[in-house]
Scaffold this active site. Structure first.
Site: not given
Ligand code: NAD
Length: 357
Positions: A142, A191, A224, A248, A252
């Site tokens: 970001y 990852k 994942d 992020d 959620d």
């Protein structure tokens, strides 16, 4: 002890829910012999109306001098048409930046009394869940380099995921400190089977934790797989540390699993103990001023402040136990109401929690 708390109530339901949370802090003060001094400061739409900016300089200065900061929420219909840099939300980003807050801690807690609110099957959540996601907040993709170009006539765009060892170490420290106060188990999400930045992330988290927090057991989960595990068996997780983008998305997902936005809080911390504590929901302009908002998310934010900024764990536990008792007694605000329970408003819910402390 005397603690100075800056209260940024903001807009919409902000003032109502902050009033509930400060009442609970006052009750904790009486019970445990502390005094809390509240300084109310403008942010968001109310600051735009009165000072022409969503974040007046004096708000920043006083927050930096406070022992910690409690925030309600910002935003509302009235300011929706203002340009991006003049909107209430800009105040929120501004205060996080000014306070150097690089970590965001979001516990996704499903209280066993509210298990029916979860979209997951009852057997997965019947004992309640609490996943605490520690998200790196001011680095990664970001904030990395980005751009657009043209290659062989085709337009392309790129973003960069970049993390340095110090950036990973400081977020690992925050996560390990939390894990120490809880199960002493930390899950690091990355990852690393594909991304170089994740390989450095994994190596750094392990090395830093082993050196500074040998009591904390660190395990790795690929992002994942984590996305699957949160809906398959959420109760297996306690403290989770991850990068900005993964945090992020996963926070959620985890919040959704609890099914109740009025019950979730978050904190943002940097290098000092002065943090920013807030509910995860917004200013709910649709229900503002009606005394029907759920104050529990903000009360939880205040409880996190007691534990994480002031080191007051017994006081934190007292608030959590009081919320639990209040729910057990069947009291519910409208957003968490189900048949057979007793419906109360915002003020009354905060009073019931106080009475149960
Ligand atoms: P919201 O979270 O304010 O509301 C979503 C829904 O949840 C609404 O129906 C609302 O009534 C309900 N709700 C939220 N909090 C509740 C509570 N404590 N008790 C009972 N019900 C509650 O999100 P939104 O409607 O998308 O946004 C409203 C405004 O808030 C916008 O201006 C948005 O930009 C702003 N916002 C601010 C923050 C923040 O300050 N951190 C976060 C998100 C949104």
């Amino acid at each position: 002890m005397n603690y100075k708390i800056a209260v940024l109530a903001g807009d919409g339901i902000g003032p109502e829910i902050c009033a509930g949370a400060t009442k609970v802090l006052e009750k904790i003060g009486i019970k445990f012999g502390h005094s809390f001094e509240f300084e109310h400061l403008p942010i968001g739409g109310v600051a735009i109306d009165n000072y022409g900016t969503p974040l007046p300089d004096f708000t920043v200065e006083k927050c930096l001098k406070a022992d910690s900061v409690l925030l309600g929420a910002v935003g509302g219909y009235k300011w929706d048409k203002l340009p991006g840099d003049k909107r209430p939300e800009k105040g929120l980003l501004g205060i996080r930046k000014a306070m150097g807050l690089y970590s965001n801690i979001r516990p996704a807690k499903l209280w066993k009394q509210l298990a029916d609110a979860s979209p997951l099957k009852h057997e997965l959540v019947k004992d309640g869940i609490e996943i605490i996601i520690v998200r790196e907040l001011i680095g990664g993709i970001y904030f990395g380099e980005r751009g657009r170009g043209k290659e062989n006539g085709a337009e392309f765009a790129w973003d960069t995921e970049k993390y340095s060892v110090p950036e990973i170490e400081r977020i690992t420290r925050i996560a390990c400190e939390l894990a120490l106060k809880r199960s002493k188990k930390l899950v690091s999400v990355d990852k690393a089977n594909v991304l170089e930045s994740s390989r450095l992330w994994r190596k750094t988290v392990h090395e830093y934790a082993a050196k500074h927090y040998p009591e904390v057991e660190v395990t790795d989960v690929l992002v994942d797989n984590m996305a699957m595990q949160i809906v398959k068996n959420p109760a297996q997780f306690d403290v989770v540390v991850t990068s900005n983008i993964f945090g992020d998305i996963l926070s959620d997902e985890a919040a959704q699993v609890t099914g109740s936005i009025g019950m979730l809080a978050s904190s943002s911390l940097g290098d000092t103990t002065c943090g920013l504590y807030e509910p995860i929901h917004g200013s709910a302009p649709d229900i503002a001023g009606q005394d029907i908002a759920n104050p529990i998310a903000t009360i939880l934010a205040a409880a996190m402040m007691l534990r994480d900024s002031f080191g007051l764990t017994a006081e934190y536990d007292a608030v959590i136990n009081a919320i639990e008792r209040t729910l057990e007694q069947g009291w519910r605000t409208a957003d968490i109401y189900s048949e057979g329970c007793k419906k109360v408003g915002c003020k009354q819910m905060a009073k019931l929690v106080c009475d149960n402390i």
